[in-house]
Write an enzyme that holds these catalytic residues in place. Structure first.
Site, short mmCIF file in Angstrom:
data_model
loop_
_atom_site.label_atom_id
_atom_site.label_comp_id
_atom_site.label_asym_id
_atom_site.label_seq_id
_atom_site.Cartn_x
_atom_site.Cartn_y
_atom_site.Cartn_z
N SER A 5 -13.58 10.98 12.88
CA SER A 5 -13.49 9.83 13.80
C SER A 5 -14.81 9.53 14.47
O SER A 5 -14.89 9.30 15.69
CB SER A 5 -12.41 10.10 14.87
OG SER A 5 -12.02 8.90 15.50
N SER A 63 -8.98 5.28 18.96
CA SER A 63 -9.62 5.36 17.64
C SER A 63 -8.74 4.95 16.47
O SER A 63 -9.22 4.89 15.33
CB SER A 63 -10.15 6.78 17.39
OG SER A 63 -11.34 6.99 18.11
N LYS A 65 -10.05 2.31 14.15
CA LYS A 65 -10.90 2.54 12.98
C LYS A 65 -10.17 2.28 11.66
O LYS A 65 -10.82 2.17 10.62
CB LYS A 65 -11.46 3.95 13.03
CG LYS A 65 -12.48 4.11 14.15
CD LYS A 65 -12.79 5.55 14.49
CE LYS A 65 -13.74 5.59 15.69
NZ LYS A 65 -13.79 6.91 16.33
#
Length: 384
Positions: free
Chosen positions: A116, A59, A62
């Site tokens: 997230s 993640s 991102k």
């Protein structure tokens, strides 16, 4: 242009902000497969471990999603959007979007970076680009723009396949770009907030555990292991830390950040407005024209590193000179590599108030002519 090269020892009197370090810190051992510590202001790499190997990044992806979205939206997150069914039900961490509900882009943006949300990533991609594939193409183009040479994205959330990867060094470059974007920087530094009845809490524990932490992004998948990009500020210096596949990332980031601040403190090489040279001034009652640094130049220096400065100014200058106009340049070098530079500008203005010999000769020649000059004509001959 005349070039002058001066060693650090000679410059200490000229550059009072320059600091010589007397104690070196030892680099910590970290458990990460790859790691990088970077100075945020200059991009200097202060620590590296297997920094160019492409790895799964989970993640932390991102950060690129947020950067591309923020740049596309121009930082305006006020617009309301209706959630489409195809943006919902994404596996993994989620903002739990509901088809048909209306949310602001700010809720999606902060839902992307704090809890997230994988669904928030898809929603932002589709709002900006119309579809995920187009947005991912933008992400890869932005990576190229940032010099991320060991990176490829296949989705906006980090759930991707073997074709989704980045190196630790590339992620540090991305982190630096994110801190330079006010919209992203503000979001990653936010511990928690409530938006449209959603309580959003940042997964980055360093915001609570490390003094001076300014945020960034966590990540985890089975393939990637624990991934983390963090940043911190101390005494005007910003550091960016990246670890990939690190079972002990919280402790490793604290140790690396402490090491960077201790071993590579931000050292001012020249202050804005600081005089760095003087040039003989012709055609003026003033004999010298002073030149000063237009910007402050700083660099993270390790103990024993030698700095030289290269000052480029003319051998002499003709009046008039105007305060603030460019006079030359100053470049600062470590180990022969330029680490900073600034224009030099005139510290003050000086009029042309001395008549040179050529001007006097012309006036005498005129006076010897058939007709004497008028007072106004004589003044014109004396003007610069």
């Amino acid at each position: 242009m005349r070039k002058q090269l001066a060693a650090l020892g000679v410059l200490c009197a000229l550059l009072p902000g320059l600091v010589l370090h007397t104690q070196a810190a030892e680099a910590p051992a970290v458990s990460a497969a790859s790691a990088v510590l970077m100075d945020g202001e200059t991009g200097r790499v202060l620590y590296a471990k297997d920094e160019n190997t492409p790895r799964a990044i989970a993640s932390t992806t991102k950060l690129m999603t947020a950067l591309v979205a923020a740049e596309y939206l121009g930082g305006d997150l006020s617009r309301q959007v209706e959630i489409q069914r195809e943006w919902t039900g994404i596996e993994g961490t989620s903002l739990y979007l509901v088809p048909g509900e209306t949310l602001s882009l700010k809720t999606l943006f902060y839902g992307l970076l704090l809890p997230s949300g994988n669904d928030a990533a898809v929603a932002l991609a589709c709002v900006c680009a119309g579809d995920v594939d187009t947005f991912v193409g933008w992400m890869n183009q932005r990576a190229q723009d940032l010099g991320m040479t060991h990176t490829h994205f296949s989705d906006p959330n980090g759930l991707g396949d073997e074709n989704h990867y980045a190196s630790a060094l590339d992620m540090a470059k991305l982190g630096r770009a994110c801190l330079q974007n006010p919209t992203v920087a503000e979001a990653v530094a936010t511990k928690s907030l409530t938006l449209e009845d959603r309580q959003l809490v940042n997964h980055n524990k360093l915001l609570w555990q490390y003094e001076g932490c300014t945020g960034m992004k966590t990540g985890y998948t089975r393939q990637a292991g624990r991934t983390l990009v963090s940043s911190a500020e101390r005494d005007g210096q910003t550091l960016i830390c990246v670890t990939l596949n690190d079972r002990n990332d919280w402790a490793d980031h604290k140790a690396l950040l402490d090491y960077g601040f201790s071993a590579y403190p931000r050292t001012v090489l020249a202050q804005a407005g600081e005089e760095l040279g003087r040039v003989p001034l012709e055609g003026s009652l003033l004999h010298m024209a002073a030149a000063e640094a237009r910007e402050t130049v700083a660099y993270p220096l390790q103990e024993g590193e030698r700095v030289t400065v290269q000052v480029d100014l003319p051998d002499a200058v003709q009046a008039p000179v105007v305060q603030g106009e460019i006079a030359g340049t100053a470049r600062f070098l470590v180990n022969g590599q330029v680490v900073g530079e600034t224009y030099l500008v005139w510290s003050s203005s000086a009029n042309r108030d001395v008549v040179d010999r050529k001007g006097l000769g012309s006036l005498w020649d005129f006076l010897q002519g058939e007709e004497a000059p008028t007072f106004a004509q004589a003044l014109e001959l004396l003007e610069p």
